[in-house]
Enzyme design. Sequence first.
Site, PDB file in Angstrom:
ATOM      1  CB  SER A  52      -5.225  -5.713  -0.966  1.00 39.95           C
ATOM      2  OG  SER A  52      -5.588  -6.163  -2.465  1.00 39.95           O
ATOM      3  CG  ASP A  60      -3.481  -7.221  -5.951  1.00 43.09           C
ATOM      4  OD1 ASP A  60      -3.299  -8.666  -6.096  1.00 43.09           O
ATOM      5  OD2 ASP A  60      -4.497  -6.997  -4.991  1.00 43.09           O
ATOM      6  CG  ASP A  99      -3.561  -9.302  -1.627  1.00 42.86           C
ATOM      7  OD1 ASP A  99      -3.481  -8.681  -2.748  1.00 42.86           O
ATOM      8  OD2 ASP A  99      -4.395  -9.499  -0.989  1.00 42.86           O
ATOM      9  CG  ASP A 129      -6.663 -10.370  -3.786  1.00 39.57           C
ATOM     10  OD1 ASP A 129      -5.909  -9.553  -4.425  1.00 39.57           O
ATOM     11  OD2 ASP A 129      -7.355 -10.098  -3.000  1.00 39.57           O
TER      12      ASP A 129
END
Length: 555
Positions: free
Chosen positions: A154, A301, A303, A305
């Site tokens: 992340s 961010d 990734d 999500d």
Amino acid sequence: MGDAVAAAGARTAADLVPAARLWLAQDPDPETRAELSALLDSGDVEALRDRFGAGLEFGTAGLRGELGAGPNRMNRVTVMRAAAGLAQVLGPGRHVVIGYDARHKSDVFARDTAAVLTGAGLHASLLPCPLPTPILAYAVRHLGADAGVMVTASHNPPRDNGYKVYWGDGSQIVPPIDAEISAAIEAVGRVDRLPLDAPGTLTELGESIIDDYIDAVTALPLGDARELRIAYTPLHGVGSATLTGAFLAAGFESPMAVEEQRNPDPAFPTVAFPNPEEPGAIDLAVALARKINADLVLANDPDADRCAVAVPLGDGSWRMLTGDEVGGLLAEHVITHTSGDRLVATTIVSSTLLSKIAAAHGVRYGETLTGFKWIIKAGPGLIFGYEEAIGYSVGSDTGLPVHDKDGIGAALTVAGIAAAAKRAGRTLLDLLDDQARRYGLHATAQLSVRVEDLSLIAGAMARLRADPPAALGGRAVERADDLSLGDGGLPPTDGLRYVLSGDARVVVRPSGTEPKLKCYLEVVVPVTGPVGDARALAVRELDALKADVGAALGL
């Protein structure tokens, strides 16, 4: 006990070298083999202890840690053991979807996972390229899989990577599944003796899975306004191509991406920390927004999500909206564009605004522990969930297309709200003022204390439990909930909640991912005149709360 587990238990200097040699003997990665060989040759006991004195713990967030050799690092041995443990819990014949981002070794870890799972008699489907985490969460349910694995860290620092496990409902695992997988991992022996790559049991998915996801998120209640100019940054992550495709498919103009941050780069060269909430992280996007006279800044961010939102203030400056502010706007939009028996949910550390929005609209409200794994399980009929750390899952009458945070679906919906406001000659700030007048101004802030010694956090929590404060910020503490006792009908968690006079609240809890004690503050100020006056008062009251909470912590 397997050799790898024995290596993870090394404690004394005499144990470290044999443990490291056991690890080296099974490690398939030339890079970490070279790293470990150099440490053994140099006799660097402290470096060996750092890698072998403990092991990364598998929990509800899976695994996350720095890349490197040994059980206390993310590496191919650690990943293969995790995959073998998951395979043992699921059993042969089950189907697992595997996704990965663009961090260092993410693709290698994904392939290793597929090799171990198929070698154990499971079927694996591998996403076609580095993609956002929400696509993996979507694909698990869309393909009717039994589980999913996403290789991502992340918004962690560049040298980290991680391993998130999803169950068949498309949400992150919760107890007791995490403990079952952890126990199975502990029983795994040498990874160089695992059977790998059974023929015919790996499916390499095509890009149609991306199209299916885009179809799902563009079917969300976005409204019909589309005139909007957006500056966007994926922060060197994997969000840009999918977000752009989704916006074009929904009929929006393509967001203008920050060129220096558009393409995936695991070094994250333009940011000190790849988290859009960090100071300075979206500076390049704001500069681009000024240049193109944008209406909105959106940031994912790495990734994708999570979604950050910034708006112009009219004087050339820009303001990042808080997760709670965006959560309130999204919630009211979704509620007014859906019907029937519906549920909205957030966490114990998020603003209480959502409960008041839900009551005003006659929909059910749920409150959960922190983490989307709990939000998704808030109850039937869930159409919207959010957490204050800029994570949102937006749904429609048919439910949530993604049973996890979805920074792309959230970005689309925010754009729809902003475009409708623009068409009416208004802005997101005007909509926030409307909510403040309707529900009271809900102002939130955080106080975080980072420590080197984790015992300091335990000591602070013990002191607060033994001697709870009578007042904070000039407000009486009307109720103190010890969340470790399961107060409020929630599963027990290490935290304290203080309900204060005059509609205010403080929650104190140790961070689950960092050596921090985190305090979440909220004051609700009635709006009887200009909203700006209420905001100024709220700032003063939050400052007073911060001072008293900081003193009560004694850190």
